[in-house]
Design a protein around this motif. Structure first.
Motif, PDB file in Angstrom:
ATOM      1  N   GLY A 162       0.797  -1.210   0.000  1.00 49.36           N
ATOM      2  CA  GLY A 162       0.000   0.000   0.000  1.00 49.36           C
ATOM      3  C   GLY A 162       0.834   1.266   0.000  1.00 49.36           C
ATOM      4  O   GLY A 162       1.962   1.292   0.493  1.00 49.36           O
ATOM      5  N   ILE A 163       0.249   2.331  -0.555  1.00 54.58           N
ATOM      6  CA  ILE A 163       0.923   3.623  -0.694  1.00 54.58           C
ATOM      7  C   ILE A 163       0.065   4.675   0.007  1.00 54.58           C
ATOM      8  O   ILE A 163      -1.098   4.881  -0.346  1.00 54.58           O
ATOM      9  N   VAL A 164       0.638   5.339   1.001  1.00 52.85           N
ATOM     10  CA  VAL A 164      -0.051   6.429   1.693  1.00 52.85           C
ATOM     11  C   VAL A 164       0.398   7.747   1.083  1.00 52.85           C
ATOM     12  O   VAL A 164       1.593   8.069   1.075  1.00 52.85           O
ATOM     13  N   ALA A 165      -0.550   8.502   0.538  1.00 52.77           N
ATOM     14  CA  ALA A 165      -0.264   9.852   0.021  1.00 52.77           C
ATOM     15  C   ALA A 165      -0.680  10.844   1.096  1.00 52.77           C
ATOM     16  O   ALA A 165      -1.871  11.003   1.389  1.00 52.77           O
ATOM     17  N   PHE A 166       0.293  11.491   1.697  1.00 54.89           N
ATOM     18  CA  PHE A 166       0.092  12.327   2.878  1.00 54.89           C
ATOM     19  C   PHE A 166       0.334  13.772   2.487  1.00 54.89           C
ATOM     20  O   PHE A 166       1.440  14.130   2.073  1.00 54.89           O
ATOM     21  N   GLY A 167      -0.694  14.614   2.594  1.00 54.63           N
ATOM     22  CA  GLY A 167      -0.486  15.964   2.100  1.00 54.63           C
ATOM     23  C   GLY A 167      -1.584  16.937   2.448  1.00 54.63           C
ATOM     24  O   GLY A 167      -2.364  16.746   3.387  1.00 54.63           O
ATOM     25  N   ASP A 168      -1.668  17.999   1.639  1.00 51.51           N
ATOM     26  CA  ASP A 168      -2.599  19.097   1.863  1.00 51.51           C
ATOM     27  C   ASP A 168      -3.653  19.105   0.765  1.00 51.51           C
ATOM     28  O   ASP A 168      -4.021  18.053   0.242  1.00 51.51           O
ATOM     29  N   SER A 169      -4.148  20.284   0.384  1.00 52.01           N
ATOM     30  CA  SER A 169      -5.247  20.360  -0.582  1.00 52.01           C
ATOM     31  C   SER A 169      -4.864  19.853  -1.962  1.00 52.01           C
ATOM     32  O   SER A 169      -5.728  19.417  -2.730  1.00 52.01           O
ATOM     33  N   ILE A 170      -3.584  19.907  -2.303  1.00 47.94           N
ATOM     34  CA  ILE A 170      -3.172  19.412  -3.621  1.00 47.94           C
ATOM     35  C   ILE A 170      -3.344  17.895  -3.682  1.00 47.94           C
ATOM     36  O   ILE A 170      -3.747  17.349  -4.715  1.00 47.94           O
ATOM     37  N   THR A 171      -3.076  17.217  -2.583  1.00 51.37           N
ATOM     38  CA  THR A 171      -3.335  15.775  -2.524  1.00 51.37           C
ATOM     39  C   THR A 171      -4.816  15.503  -2.329  1.00 51.37           C
ATOM     40  O   THR A 171      -5.369  14.564  -2.906  1.00 51.37           O
ATOM     41  N   ASP A 172      -5.479  16.338  -1.535  1.00 52.06           N
ATOM     42  CA  ASP A 172      -6.912  16.164  -1.298  1.00 52.06           C
ATOM     43  C   ASP A 172      -7.726  16.352  -2.577  1.00 52.06           C
ATOM     44  O   ASP A 172      -8.858  15.868  -2.668  1.00 52.06           O
ATOM     45  N   GLY A 173      -7.166  17.068  -3.558  1.00 47.60           N
ATOM     46  CA  GLY A 173      -7.832  17.200  -4.846  1.00 47.60           C
ATOM     47  C   GLY A 173      -8.621  18.473  -5.021  1.00 47.60           C
ATOM     48  O   GLY A 173      -9.633  18.486  -5.731  1.00 47.60           O
ATOM     49  N   TYR A 174      -8.154  19.572  -4.429  1.00 50.37           N
ATOM     50  CA  TYR A 174      -8.857  20.844  -4.567  1.00 50.37           C
ATOM     51  C   TYR A 174      -9.117  21.153  -6.044  1.00 50.37           C
ATOM     52  O   TYR A 174      -8.219  21.076  -6.878  1.00 50.37           O
ATOM     53  N   GLY A 175     -10.364  21.513  -6.363  1.00 52.28           N
ATOM     54  CA  GLY A 175     -10.733  21.858  -7.729  1.00 52.28           C
ATOM     55  C   GLY A 175     -11.312  20.710  -8.527  1.00 52.28           C
ATOM     56  O   GLY A 175     -11.898  20.926  -9.593  1.00 52.28           O
ATOM     57  N   VAL A 176     -11.179  19.478  -8.030  1.00 56.26           N
ATOM     58  CA  VAL A 176     -11.746  18.321  -8.724  1.00 56.26           C
ATOM     59  C   VAL A 176     -13.257  18.287  -8.485  1.00 56.26           C
ATOM     60  O   VAL A 176     -13.720  18.440  -7.352  1.00 56.26           O
ATOM     61  N   LYS A 177     -14.032  18.097  -9.534  1.00 51.96           N
ATOM     62  CA  LYS A 177     -15.486  18.064  -9.394  1.00 51.96           C
ATOM     63  C   LYS A 177     -15.920  16.795  -8.663  1.00 51.96           C
ATOM     64  O   LYS A 177     -15.306  15.740  -8.804  1.00 51.96           O
TER      65      LYS A 177
END
Length: 407
Positions: free
Chosen positions: A201-216
């Motif tokens: 497994g791969i954990v992507a740990f981050g802020d809004s860029i990882t959270d997907g800001y702007g994605v519908k």
């Protein structure tokens, strides 16, 4: 004598197939297939009072690996009092933008054999396993019946997925006519599958860029979604991003260091960690007023020190640590960074690129910047705010990560 020697030699040359032990079957294990980071919702992300009293909350998630049995993790991490779940169910979603379920796929969830469970304040709780074959990228609906509003909500506001609320216990219903939609997740932090492949497994740990800001909503176009599709269901990509998150100070959600153990180290079957954090630390420092040179130096030392802490703690748990360089944001009107902030970003990225500091570097900065103005995103990858990538930018980010480095 010669004939005896020839016979012995011939016997030694015969393959010892009959004495070879059969290859051991790979043991099966529980592995995280989907996860989200939890926080206390604020402002418009808070549901109206009474919204979840005697209500069914149906939430749609998309695991990136599959298995024949599943279990769900519910969260009361930020609750002020015990949370009672009066009933829960899991099913295949018929349409991830609606509350409809695939008929015949609904499975009731149990907790130690019981239909209901009380989760202590600050705690999380796994359901019992249930047989429901799930393939990678299936949309899965988790329904819970809450008899009362949670006393202190635990949520992931940036779900980029629609959840549905209907009155009463409708956990077994294949549709929720008249349900209210909300683009947030509540009280739901993970899904695990039983899998007989080696955990990776791969954990992507981050802020809004990882959270997907702007994605519908309901489009699954985050960079982590693109990476998961490139991996083709061979490894889970777990998105533990929080919009506005910082490494060193609380903001929107607890700071990254405070949530690290729960959001990273507790993920079953995780073998890789990708860290993309720090841009909010840089931006907030000078958002209201200029900072002294000493404050800038302290920021760089704090961010790189946090990276070093995460590397050490993750390695101790057997994870390979990939740290991503911070992408440019000089044209962002909210942070309006100046030359000192850009110098901070360059210093932090230089630390990341220094051999020995991290296990592997993902150079998003180099891939996403405008060669003509390297303190800015490439226009094709800019959502328009100078900070967050566009959907094309997220797609490019997914392509930057080397798949061989994730084996």
């Amino acid at each position: 004598m010669r004939s005896s020697f020839v016979l012995a030699a011939a016997l030694l040359s015969v393959p010892l197939l009959s004495t070879a032990a059969p290859a051991a079957a790979r043991p099966c294990s529980w592995q995280a297939a989907w996860a989200s980071a939890q926080m206390t919702p604020e402002g418009n992300n808070v549901l109206p009072s009474g919204a979840l009293a005697d209500a069914t909350l149906r939430q749609i998630v998309r695991p990136s690996i599959g298995g024949a049995r599943v279990r769900v993790r519910f969260s009361n991490v930020f609750g002020h009092a015990p949370l009672r779940i009066a009933g829960a169910a899991i099913a295949r979603s018929a349409d991830n933008a609606s509350a409809r379920l695939v008929p015949g796929s609904v499975r009731a969830l149990a907790f130690g054999g019981a239909r209901d469970v009380v989760i202590p304040a600050g705690g999380e709780w796994l359901s019992d396993p249930v047989a429901l074959p799930v393939a990678a990228f299936d949309d899965v609906a988790v329904s819970v019946h809450l008899p009362a509003d949670p006393d202190g909500a635990t949520a992931h506001p940036g779900s980029r997925a629609t959840s549905w609320i209907a009155k009463g216990d409708a956990t077994a219903a294949t549709d929720l006519p008249g349900a209210t939609g909300t683009d947030h997740w509540f009280q739901l932090s993970g899904m695990e599958v039983e899998r007989c492949a080696a955990p990776n497994g791969i954990v992507a740990f981050g802020d809004s860029i990882t959270d997907g800001y702007g994605v519908k909503p309901n489009t699954n176009a985050r960079w982590t979604d693109g990476l998961a599709r490139r991996l083709g269901g061979r490894a889970a990509v777990l998105n533990l991003g929080i919009g506005g998150n910082r490494l060193l100070l609380d903001g929107l959600g607890p700071n990254a260091m405070a949530r690290f153990d729960r959001d990273v180290l507790a993920q079953a079957g995780a073998r890789h960690l990708i860290v993309l954090e720090g841009v909010n630390d840089i931006g907030v420092l000078t958002r209201e007023q200029p900072a002294s040179p000493e404050a800038h130096r302290a920021l760089v030392a704090g961010v790189t020190g946090a990276y070093a802490q995460m590397v050490a703690r993750a390695r101790a748990h057997g994870l390979t640590v990939h740290v991503a360089t911070i992408m440019p944001f000089a044209s962002n009107a909210y942070y309006h960074p100046g030359p000192a902030s850009e110098a901070d970003r360059q210093a932090i990225n230089a630390w990341v690129r220094t051999p020995g500091h991290v296990d592997r570097v993902i150079d998003f900065d180099r891939a996403m910047r405008d060669p003509a103005r390297p303190d800015r995103l490439l226009p094709a990858y800019d959502s328009g705010d100078g900070l967050h990538p566009s959907v094309a930018g997220y797609r490019a980010m997914a392509g930057v990560v080397g798949l061989d480095s994730l084996r």
